[in-house]
Enzyme design. Sequence first.
Site, mmCIF file in Angstrom:
data_model
loop_
_atom_site.group_PDB
_atom_site.id
_atom_site.type_symbol
_atom_site.label_atom_id
_atom_site.label_comp_id
_atom_site.label_asym_id
_atom_site.label_seq_id
_atom_site.Cartn_x
_atom_site.Cartn_y
_atom_site.Cartn_z
ATOM 1 N N ARG A 25 -4.673 -0.275 -3.939
ATOM 2 C CA ARG A 25 -4.138 -1.014 -5.090
ATOM 3 C C ARG A 25 -2.679 -0.651 -5.376
ATOM 4 O O ARG A 25 -2.256 -0.677 -6.535
ATOM 5 C CB ARG A 25 -4.985 -0.772 -6.342
ATOM 6 C CG ARG A 25 -6.364 -1.396 -6.285
ATOM 7 C CD ARG A 25 -6.321 -2.876 -6.651
ATOM 8 N NE ARG A 25 -7.582 -3.530 -6.285
ATOM 9 C CZ ARG A 25 -8.565 -3.789 -7.128
ATOM 10 N NH1 ARG A 25 -8.433 -3.496 -8.401
ATOM 11 N NH2 ARG A 25 -9.662 -4.353 -6.711
ATOM 12 N N ARG A 29 -1.251 -3.578 -11.314
ATOM 13 C CA ARG A 29 -0.800 -3.696 -12.698
ATOM 14 C C ARG A 29 -0.092 -2.475 -13.270
ATOM 15 O O ARG A 29 0.478 -2.548 -14.351
ATOM 16 C CB ARG A 29 -1.983 -4.081 -13.602
ATOM 17 C CG ARG A 29 -2.366 -5.544 -13.473
ATOM 18 C CD ARG A 29 -3.698 -5.823 -14.134
ATOM 19 N NE ARG A 29 -4.767 -5.148 -13.418
ATOM 20 C CZ ARG A 29 -6.039 -5.128 -13.800
ATOM 21 N NH1 ARG A 29 -6.402 -5.712 -14.916
ATOM 22 N NH2 ARG A 29 -6.941 -4.509 -13.078
ATOM 23 N N ARG A 38 3.297 -11.609 -11.164
ATOM 24 C CA ARG A 38 2.005 -12.209 -11.506
ATOM 25 C C ARG A 38 2.189 -13.245 -12.618
ATOM 26 O O ARG A 38 1.598 -14.330 -12.564
ATOM 27 C CB ARG A 38 1.050 -11.112 -11.948
ATOM 28 C CG ARG A 38 -0.378 -11.567 -12.184
ATOM 29 C CD ARG A 38 -1.173 -10.318 -12.596
ATOM 30 N NE ARG A 38 -2.570 -10.566 -12.849
ATOM 31 C CZ ARG A 38 -3.046 -11.051 -13.990
ATOM 32 N NH1 ARG A 38 -2.216 -11.370 -14.968
ATOM 33 N NH2 ARG A 38 -4.349 -11.210 -14.143
ATOM 34 N N ASP A 75 -7.668 -10.701 -2.175
ATOM 35 C CA ASP A 75 -8.842 -10.094 -2.804
ATOM 36 C C ASP A 75 -10.069 -10.334 -1.947
ATOM 37 O O ASP A 75 -10.158 -11.352 -1.251
ATOM 38 C CB ASP A 75 -9.071 -10.649 -4.214
ATOM 39 C CG ASP A 75 -10.014 -9.758 -5.004
ATOM 40 O OD1 ASP A 75 -9.541 -8.746 -5.555
ATOM 41 O OD2 ASP A 75 -11.220 -10.038 -5.030
ATOM 42 N N TYR A 152 -21.428 -9.363 -5.284
ATOM 43 C CA TYR A 152 -20.706 -10.258 -6.208
ATOM 44 C C TYR A 152 -21.250 -11.688 -6.129
ATOM 45 O O TYR A 152 -21.357 -12.383 -7.140
ATOM 46 C CB TYR A 152 -19.200 -10.247 -5.902
ATOM 47 C CG TYR A 152 -18.520 -8.959 -6.314
ATOM 48 C CD1 TYR A 152 -18.072 -8.772 -7.619
ATOM 49 C CD2 TYR A 152 -18.336 -7.928 -5.399
ATOM 50 C CE1 TYR A 152 -17.450 -7.585 -7.997
ATOM 51 C CE2 TYR A 152 -17.715 -6.739 -5.769
ATOM 52 C CZ TYR A 152 -17.276 -6.572 -7.071
ATOM 53 O OH TYR A 152 -16.678 -5.398 -7.453
HETATM 54 O O1 1CP Z 1 -4.930 -2.640 -2.580
HETATM 55 C C1 1CP Z 1 -4.066 -3.517 -2.727
HETATM 56 O O2 1CP Z 1 -2.981 -3.331 -3.326
HETATM 57 C C2 1CP Z 1 -4.285 -4.867 -2.056
HETATM 58 C C3 1CP Z 1 -4.896 -5.916 -2.786
HETATM 59 C C4 1CP Z 1 -6.350 -5.817 -3.226
HETATM 60 C C5 1CP Z 1 -7.468 -5.321 -2.549
HETATM 61 C C6 1CP Z 1 -7.516 -4.556 -1.238
HETATM 62 C C7 1CP Z 1 -6.809 -6.357 -4.426
HETATM 63 C C8 1CP Z 1 -5.950 -6.969 -5.457
HETATM 64 N N1 1CP Z 1 -8.182 -6.275 -4.444
HETATM 65 C C9 1CP Z 1 -8.610 -5.630 -3.328
HETATM 66 C C10 1CP Z 1 -9.987 -5.342 -2.924
HETATM 67 C C11 1CP Z 1 -11.094 -5.505 -3.902
HETATM 68 N N2 1CP Z 1 -11.273 -6.491 -4.844
HETATM 69 C C12 1CP Z 1 -12.225 -4.666 -3.927
HETATM 70 C C13 1CP Z 1 -12.474 -3.533 -2.966
HETATM 71 C C14 1CP Z 1 -11.723 -2.300 -3.327
HETATM 72 C C15 1CP Z 1 -12.123 -1.624 -4.623
HETATM 73 O O3 1CP Z 1 -13.269 -1.169 -4.730
HETATM 74 O O4 1CP Z 1 -11.254 -1.548 -5.507
HETATM 75 C C16 1CP Z 1 -13.083 -5.128 -4.933
HETATM 76 C C17 1CP Z 1 -14.428 -4.556 -5.353
HETATM 77 C C18 1CP Z 1 -12.474 -6.296 -5.509
HETATM 78 C C19 1CP Z 1 -13.041 -7.168 -6.569
HETATM 79 C C20 1CP Z 1 -12.129 -7.246 -7.726
HETATM 80 N N3 1CP Z 1 -10.965 -7.962 -7.738
HETATM 81 C C21 1CP Z 1 -12.223 -6.532 -8.938
HETATM 82 C C22 1CP Z 1 -13.356 -5.576 -9.343
HETATM 83 C C23 1CP Z 1 -14.295 -6.301 -10.211
HETATM 84 C C24 1CP Z 1 -15.555 -5.563 -10.665
HETATM 85 O O5 1CP Z 1 -15.835 -5.671 -11.876
HETATM 86 O O6 1CP Z 1 -16.294 -4.956 -9.879
HETATM 87 C C25 1CP Z 1 -11.096 -6.876 -9.702
HETATM 88 C C26 1CP Z 1 -10.751 -6.423 -11.088
HETATM 89 C C27 1CP Z 1 -10.303 -7.771 -8.909
HETATM 90 C C28 1CP Z 1 -8.984 -8.348 -9.236
HETATM 91 C C29 1CP Z 1 -7.832 -7.741 -8.534
HETATM 92 N N4 1CP Z 1 -7.707 -7.692 -7.153
HETATM 93 C C30 1CP Z 1 -6.499 -7.125 -6.822
HETATM 94 C C31 1CP Z 1 -5.820 -6.803 -8.043
HETATM 95 C C32 1CP Z 1 -4.445 -6.200 -8.137
HETATM 96 C C33 1CP Z 1 -6.663 -7.188 -9.106
HETATM 97 C C34 1CP Z 1 -6.347 -7.109 -10.580
HETATM 98 C C35 1CP Z 1 -5.996 -8.477 -11.001
HETATM 99 C C36 1CP Z 1 -4.862 -8.625 -11.936
HETATM 100 O O7 1CP Z 1 -3.677 -8.641 -11.562
HETATM 101 O O8 1CP Z 1 -5.173 -8.828 -13.142
#
Ligand code: 1CP
Length: 343
Positions: A25, A29, A38, A75, A152
């Site tokens: 990540r 944010r 964003r 994502d 999911y």
């Molecule tokens: O790592 C990076 O910088 C690259 C981009 C990336 C990656 C590899 C994002 C951007 N998401 C992911 C993978 C991802 N997405 C995973 C696997 C890794 C982990 O466990 O963190 C998972 C479970 C998700 C699903 C997801 N997407 C969630 C979790 C939801 C939950 O309740 O379980 C969330 C909050 C997102 C949104 C998201 N994806 C990425 C970002 C930066 C965000 C936040 C969104 C925003 O800007 O508001």
Amino acid sequence: MAKSKTILRALAGETLPTPPIWMMRQAGRYLPEYKATRAQAGDFLSLCYNPELAAEVTLQPIRRYGFDAAILFADILLLPQALGADLWFVTGEGPRLSTITTPGEVSALKPTEAIHDTLSPIYETVKILARELPDETTLIGFAGAPWTVATYMIAGRGTPDQGPAHNLIAQDRPTFEALLDRITESTIAYLSMQIDAGAEVVKLFDSWAGSLKGADFDKYALAPAARIIGALKERYPNIPVIAFPREAGDRYIGFAKATGADCVAIDNSVSADWAASNIQVDGCVQGNLAPGHMVTGGQALIDETKRIVKAFSGGPHIFNLGHGITPDADPENVALMIEAVRG
Ligand code: 1CP
């Protein structure tokens, strides 16, 4: 040329005097420049599907910190969307999807060849990055592992214990397995296209692997990873794969050998010393600083970073967090961590 990239050297099994470093990540944010881009995109999904802006946020942490790898900004939930699920994000809560729990819903998913209609902007982002990244920076593509993606798709949202997915296994295993199979097959196609577009390494995120126990871990975490990695290695023998079966505990042991992964990423619930003697003996490990240190900083962050570097200094290691950096992290602490690794 390519092999002078430190991440590729570590993934090939080389022990380096200073471990290469990137952060899960790292585009996110906690960075003001991410929030600005964003906002320019409008919302999170519009950012993911805008190749210019997605490439821009991928590059931001590289410019600011000089990480050794960039991870494609996208994502894991874009694949379910490409398979035909509805996907939206509720501000302050997280992702929501239409649920897939019946044989009819599984067979109504789009065929694998059709995923590229939705995902082609992602391949465009990879192409831009392959062109624009500094020569020394490795480009990592990724996908969710089938179990995590399935949790999911079944629940329609993130769940603390993956209860709905476990319930489907208990109530209708054939439907669960048909869904897992569809995700596995399309993940191979998705990652292949990322590699064709220029990804040099791919990572499989199995964020919820820890809730699979015993034979279910073998069938639904290990076997799909082995199938994906096997298929990729057949087509792309020189592309390394990082597997992240998060919170696998004892099941991290032997995971690389059993799946063909070049590196196992470990969370921070296992100690670095234990991981060095039980996991690193089989090859490269990535991890495992607790993300909370990016919020709290100070001497504890420096000490813990140095302790992890030392614990893994006898073998191939890529320094990273045990999970993603959180939005409340202080960007200054990231610089402090990098200085502690490289300094
Ligand atoms: O790592 C990076 O910088 C690259 C981009 C990336 C990656 C590899 C994002 C951007 N998401 C992911 C993978 C991802 N997405 C995973 C696997 C890794 C982990 O466990 O963190 C998972 C479970 C998700 C699903 C997801 N997407 C969630 C979790 C939801 C939950 O309740 O379980 C969330 C909050 C997102 C949104 C998201 N994806 C990425 C970002 C930066 C965000 C936040 C969104 C925003 O800007 O508001």
